[in-house]
Write an enzyme that holds these catalytic residues in place. Structure first.
Site, PDB file in Angstrom:
ATOM      1  N   ASP A 128       0.809  -1.134  -0.236  1.00 49.64           N
ATOM      2  CA  ASP A 128       0.036   0.189  -0.323  1.00 49.64           C
ATOM      3  C   ASP A 128       0.966   1.296   0.042  1.00 49.64           C
ATOM      4  OD1 ASP A 128      -1.976   1.723  -0.303  1.00 49.64           O
ATOM      5  OD2 ASP A 128      -3.914   0.677   1.909  1.00 49.64           O
TER       6      ASP A 128
HETATM    7  C1  BGC Z   1      -4.904   3.398  -0.066  1.00 46.53           C
HETATM    8  C2  BGC Z   1      -5.136   2.197  -1.672  1.00 46.53           C
HETATM    9  C3  BGC Z   1      -4.970   3.466  -2.478  1.00 46.53           C
HETATM   10  C4  BGC Z   1      -3.806   3.322  -2.863  1.00 46.53           C
HETATM   11  C5  BGC Z   1      -3.241   4.008  -3.914  1.00 46.53           C
HETATM   12  C6  BGC Z   1      -3.688   4.479  -0.616  1.00 46.53           C
HETATM   13  O1  BGC Z   1      -3.738   4.783   1.026  1.00 46.53           O
HETATM   14  O2  BGC Z   1      -5.045   2.497   0.967  1.00 46.53           O
HETATM   15  O3  BGC Z   1      -6.323   1.227  -1.143  1.00 46.53           O
HETATM   16  O4  BGC Z   1      -4.992   2.242  -3.771  1.00 46.53           O
HETATM   17  O5  BGC Z   1      -3.562   4.595  -1.716  1.00 46.53           O
HETATM   18  O6  BGC Z   1      -3.606   5.175  -4.121  1.00 46.53           O
END
Ligand code: BGC
Length: 694
Positions: A254
Site C-alpha cells: 500500500d
Molecule cells: C489506499 C489504497 C490505494 C492507494 C493508492 C492508499 O492510501 O489505502 O487503497 O490503492 O492509496 O491510491
C-alpha cells in the site's frame, strides 16, 4: 552477471513477449539473469516523476502511478490507477460503490462492470487497476466499508472474483488490502491479533478465491497482523499466498508508509514498494551486497513483475481503447443497471411503494442530500464522473404529471409543513465523504470510521417531524454500510437503502419509487438494532483482537435479533420457495453435491430474487457458526413463473482449519442445507440434510 546492452535488452523483452507458456518463462529467466542488480531493483518500486507526484498532491490520481520500467531494456512500467467505484482517472463512469454492488449479489453484472472499468482504465493510459477491495468489515462502521462487497467471505470472494474476471480482459487486477484491514483511523499502526483458524476461515478465503480466479496482483495492507506489518509478513506473503495458494503474481505495498523496512519487506515477500522508492532503492541494493537479502529473492520478485507485465503488454483488441469509451452511453447504462439492482427495500408498510402517479397529485422531496451529487468517499477511490443524477433530478424527470416540491430540510418545521401539504413524501438522508471514508493524515473532518452507526441527529429529527406531518413517508438513505434505524423506523412507511449509487443513482431511485423497477437488492451486511450488538470497535486501537465471530454469525451465536438481517431485502412481488433436493445423501472428500430448489413468483409483477444457500453443521465437535453462506443465485421471474435455482457444494467447502496440525479438515457427520430469501431463521424453511462419510 553483466548489464544487458541496449539492443540486446530490447530484443530480450521482445522475445519474452513473443513467447508463450513455458517458453515465455524461459525467456523471462534469461532476461532476469542478464539484468544488472540496479536494473532488477528498479523494477521493484514506484517510479512516478517528482513533478507528477507534486502535482498529485493537488489532484490525486490525475495520472497513473508508474512502477519500474526500463527504457534501455524496452521494459514498460506498470501504470497503476485506483478504484473501485470506477476508474480514478479523468472523468470516468462512476458506478455504485462496491457495497451497493455487493447488495446486488450479481456476479454476471459485476463481471461486466469490471470489464467496463478495465476498458476505461486502459483507454486513459493505465494497465493496472488497484481497486479490487475485498476486505471484510468486522464492524460495519469501518470507514472504507463502502469499498468492499459485504461482511461475508463467500460473497466477498464471489464478487471480487467476478470483478477480477471482467477487469483482466483489459488490465492487471490488484486485490487489496491483504489482510485484516478494517479500521481506517488506525490503519497505519494497528496490530490485528487473530488466531490462525479465524484468519484462514474468516479473513482470507476471499483473497484465495480471487487468486484462484487469476488476479495478477495483491496489495499488502498498512496494518500489522500478529505483530508484523503486512508488507513484511512472511507468513501472509510467502507461506500462505505464494506458498500454499501458489500465487504467481506480484505483491505491491500500500502507498505512503506501506513499507517500513528494507530487509523485512524483501525477506517477507514484497515485490514492489509504492508509490516511491524509499526502502527498495539504494537500501535494497546495499542489503543484497551485504548479504542480508539473497539475490535469488530479487530475481524471484522481478520474475513475477515481468511475468505480469508481459501478460498484459499487448491487449487483445488495441483499437478498443479510445477516449470516447470513457463514461460512454453504454457504461452509463451499466451504472444505471447496477444502481437499480443494488438498492434494498427494508420496509414497505401498506404497500406505499411503488408510488402510483395516477393517485398522486404532489410529492415532497426533502433533505440536505436530495439534491447533491453524493457518490461516496473522496479519498483514493474518488471518481470524477462527467455528471451525477441526484435523487431530486431523477424524481423530477420521472414524476410526469405529479408536482414535485423540494425542501432542503434545513428547517424541520418548514419541511414538515411542506410534507403535510403533499400526498406523499420522500426524505433523503444519510452520510457523505465527511462522515465515512478513507482517513487521510492531517486532514481532519474527512472520512474515517463510524463507531456509532446512528444517522446524524438532524436527520433523525427531520424524519420524525416530516413523518409526523405525513405518514406516507419514504426514507431513502445514502450510506456506504449499515446504519441504525431504531427510533425512527416505526414512524415511517417505507425505507430504501440507496447506498452511494453512482452517477445514475438518482434515476434508479426514481424508477424504484415509481415502480418502473422492482427492487431486488439484499443486504450484504447485517443492520443491527443497536451499536452494542456489534463487536467492539475502537478506531484508535493500537492493538485489537479479531475473534472468530462477527456479522450474522455473531448474531446467530448470541441469539440476537438484528434490525434487518444479512441477505434481507423486499420486493414489490412475493417469492415462494419449494422442492429442495440434494443430488446425494452422503458425500466423501472430493465429492460434489448439487442442491436445487424451486423459486416462484407468487405476486402480480415481474421481479428478481436472490436465493441464498446456507450450511450448518449441528452436533459437530468443533465450534462452528450456526450457518454460513455457501451459495447464491439471482433469478428473474415473471408473475406466476417458477424457476429452478441450482448450487454446487464441494465437500472441501465444508472444511475447517485445524490449527494444531496446520491443515484443513472435513469433519464427518450430519450437515444441513437451507435455501431461502435471507439469512433470517424464519426465511429458511427449506431444509435438507446430508452426511459426510469417511
Ligand atoms: C489506499 C489504497 C490505494 C492507494 C493508492 C492508499 O492510501 O489505502 O487503497 O490503492 O492509496 O491510491
Amino acid at each position: 552477471m553483466g548489464a544487458v546492452k541496449e539492443d540486446v535488452g530490447g530484443m530480450a523483452w521482445n522475445a519474452v513477449l513473443q513467447a508463450r507458456g513455458e517458453e515465455r518463462e524461459k525467456r523471462i529467466a534469461e532476461l532476469v539473469s542478464a539484468m544488472s542488480l540496479e536494473d532488477k531493483i528498479r523494477e521493484m518500486s514506484g517510479t512516478t516523476s517528482p513533478f507528477k507526484q507534486l502535482y498529485m498532491l493537488l489532484h490525486y490520481n490525475k495520472f497513473p502511478f508508474l512502477a519500474g520500467g526500463n527504457r534501455r531494456l524496452g521494459i514498460p512500467p506498470i501504470r497503476f490507477t485506483d478504484g473501485p467505484r470506477g476508474v480514478a482517472l479523468g472523468n470516468s463512469t462512476c458506478f455504485p460503490v462496491s457495497m451497493a454492488r455487493g447488495a446486488s449479489w450479481d456476479r454476471e453484472l459485476e463481471e461486466r462492470i469490471g470489464e467496463a472499468m478495465g476498458l476505461e482504465a486502459r483507454a486513459q493510459g493505465a494497465d493496472f487497476f488497484g481497486g479490487v477491495c475485498i476486505n471484510l468489515p468486522r464492524h460495519p462502521g469501518w470507514g472504507r466499508a463502502q469499498e468492499t462487497f459485504g461482511e461475508d467471505p463467500f460473497l466477498l470472494g464471489e464478487m471480487g472474483a467476478a470483478m477480477v474476471r471482467g477487469l483482466q480482459k483489459h488490465v492487471m487486477a490488484c486485490v487489496k488490502h491483504y489482510a485484516c484491514n478494517s479500521i481506517e483511523e488506525s490503519r497505519f499502526f494497528v496490530d490485528v491479533r487473530v488466531d490462525e483458524r479465524t484468519l484462514r476461515e474468516v479473513y482470507l478465503p476471499h483473497f484465495k478465491r480471487c487468486v484462484e480466479e487469476g488476479a495478477t496482483a495483491v496489495m499488502s495492507a498498512y496494518n500489522r497482523v500478529n505483530g508484523d506489518y503486512c508488507a513484511h509478513s512472511r507468513h501472509l506473503l510467502r507461506d500462505i499466498l505464494k506458498g500454499e495458494w501458489g500465487f504467481r503474481g506480484l505483491v505491491m505495498s500500500d502507498f505512503l508508509w506501506g513499507t517500513r523496512d528494507t530487509v523485512k519487506a524483501a525477506l517477507g515477500g514484497l515485490d514492489i514498494e509504492m508509490p516511491v522508492r524509499i526502502h527498495f532503492g539504494r537500501r535494497l541494493k546495499k542489503a543484497v551486497i551485504n548479504g542480508k537479502v539473497p539475490e535469488s529473492l530479487i530475481d524471484e520478485a522481478v520474475t513475477r513483475i515481468l511475468r505480469a507485465k508481459a501478460a498484459f503488454a499487448a491487449p487483445a483488441h488495441p483499437f478498443l481503447y479510445t477516449r470516447d469509451r470513457v463514461a460512454c452511453a453504454e457504461h452509463a447504462a451499466l451504472a444505471l443497471e447496477s444502481a437499480r439492482r443494488s438498492m434494498v427495500l427494508l420496509k414497505n408498510e401498506g404497500g406505499l411503494l411503488p408510488l402510483q402517479r395516477s393517485s398522486l397529485r404532489s410529492l415532497a422531496v426533502i433533505g440536505r442530500l436530495a439534491d447533491v451529487p453524493n457518490i461516496g468517499d473522496k479519498g483514493s477511490s474518488r471518481v470524477r464522473p462527467p455528471y451525477v443524477i441526484t435523487p431530486l433530478q431523477g424524481i423530477r424527470e420521472a414524476a410526469g404529471s405529479v408536482e414535485v416540491v423540494y425542501d432542503d430540510g434545513s428547517d424541520p418545521g418548514r419541511a414538515a409543513a411542506t410534507a403535510g401539504k403533499c400526498d406523499a413524501v420522500v426524505v433523503v438522508v444519510g452520510f457523505t465523504g465527511r462522515e465515512e471514508g478513507e482517513s487521510i493524515p492531517y486532514m481532519k473532518g474527512v472520512g474515517g470510521d463510524r463507531e456509532d452507526l446512528s444517522l446524524r441527529a438532524e436527520d433523525v429529527s427531520l424524519i420524525a417531524c416530516v413523518a409526523e406531518a405525513n405518514r406516507r413517508c419514504v426514507v431513502a438513505v445514502e450510506a456506504g454500510s449499515a446504519f441504525l434505524t431504531s427510533g425512527w423506523k416505526e414512524k415511517v412507511a417505507a425505507i430504501l437503502v440507496a447506498w452511494y449509487p453512482g452517477m445514475e443513482g438518482g434515476r434508479a431511485l426514481a424508477e424504484i419509487l415509481f415502480g418502473e423497477v422492482n427492487p431486488s437488492g439484499k443486504l450484504p451486511v447485517t443492520f443491527p438494532e443497536e451499536n452494542g450488538q456489534l463487536p467492539p470497535f475502537d478506531k484508535r486501537a493500537r492493538s485489537v483482537e479479531y475473534g472468530y465471530y462477527h456479522g450474522y454469525r455473531l448474531f446467530d451465536r448470541e441469539g440476537m435479533e438484528p434490525a434487518f438481517a444479512f441477505g434481507f431485502g423486499l420486493s414489490y412481488t412475493s417469492f415462494d420457495y419449494s422442492g429442495l433436493r440434494l443430488s446425494a445423501g452422503e458425500l466423501r472428500a472430493g465429492d460434489t453435491l448439487v442442491v436445487e430448489a424451486e423459486v416462484s413468483n407468487g405476486g402480480g409483477r415481474a421481479g428478481e430474487e436472490v436465493a441464498q444457500l446456507y450450511v450448518s453443521s449441528p452436533g459437530m465437535e468443533i465450534d462452528r457458526p450456526q450457518k454460513e453462506l455457501k451459495g447464491f443465485a439471482r433469478v428473474r421471474l415473471e408473475p406466476g413463473e417458477t424457476k429452478t435455482v441450482s448450487f454446487t457444494l464441494k465437500a472441501e467447502d465444508l472444511a475447517y482449519y485445524h490449527a494444531e496440525s496446520s491443515c484443513w479438515r472435513i469433519e464427518e457427520g450430519e450437515y444441513r442445507v437451507f435455501v431461502g430469501p435471507s439469512s433470517r431463521a424464519g426465511d429458511l424453511s427449506l431444509v435438507a440434510s446430508f452426511t459426510i462419510a469417511r
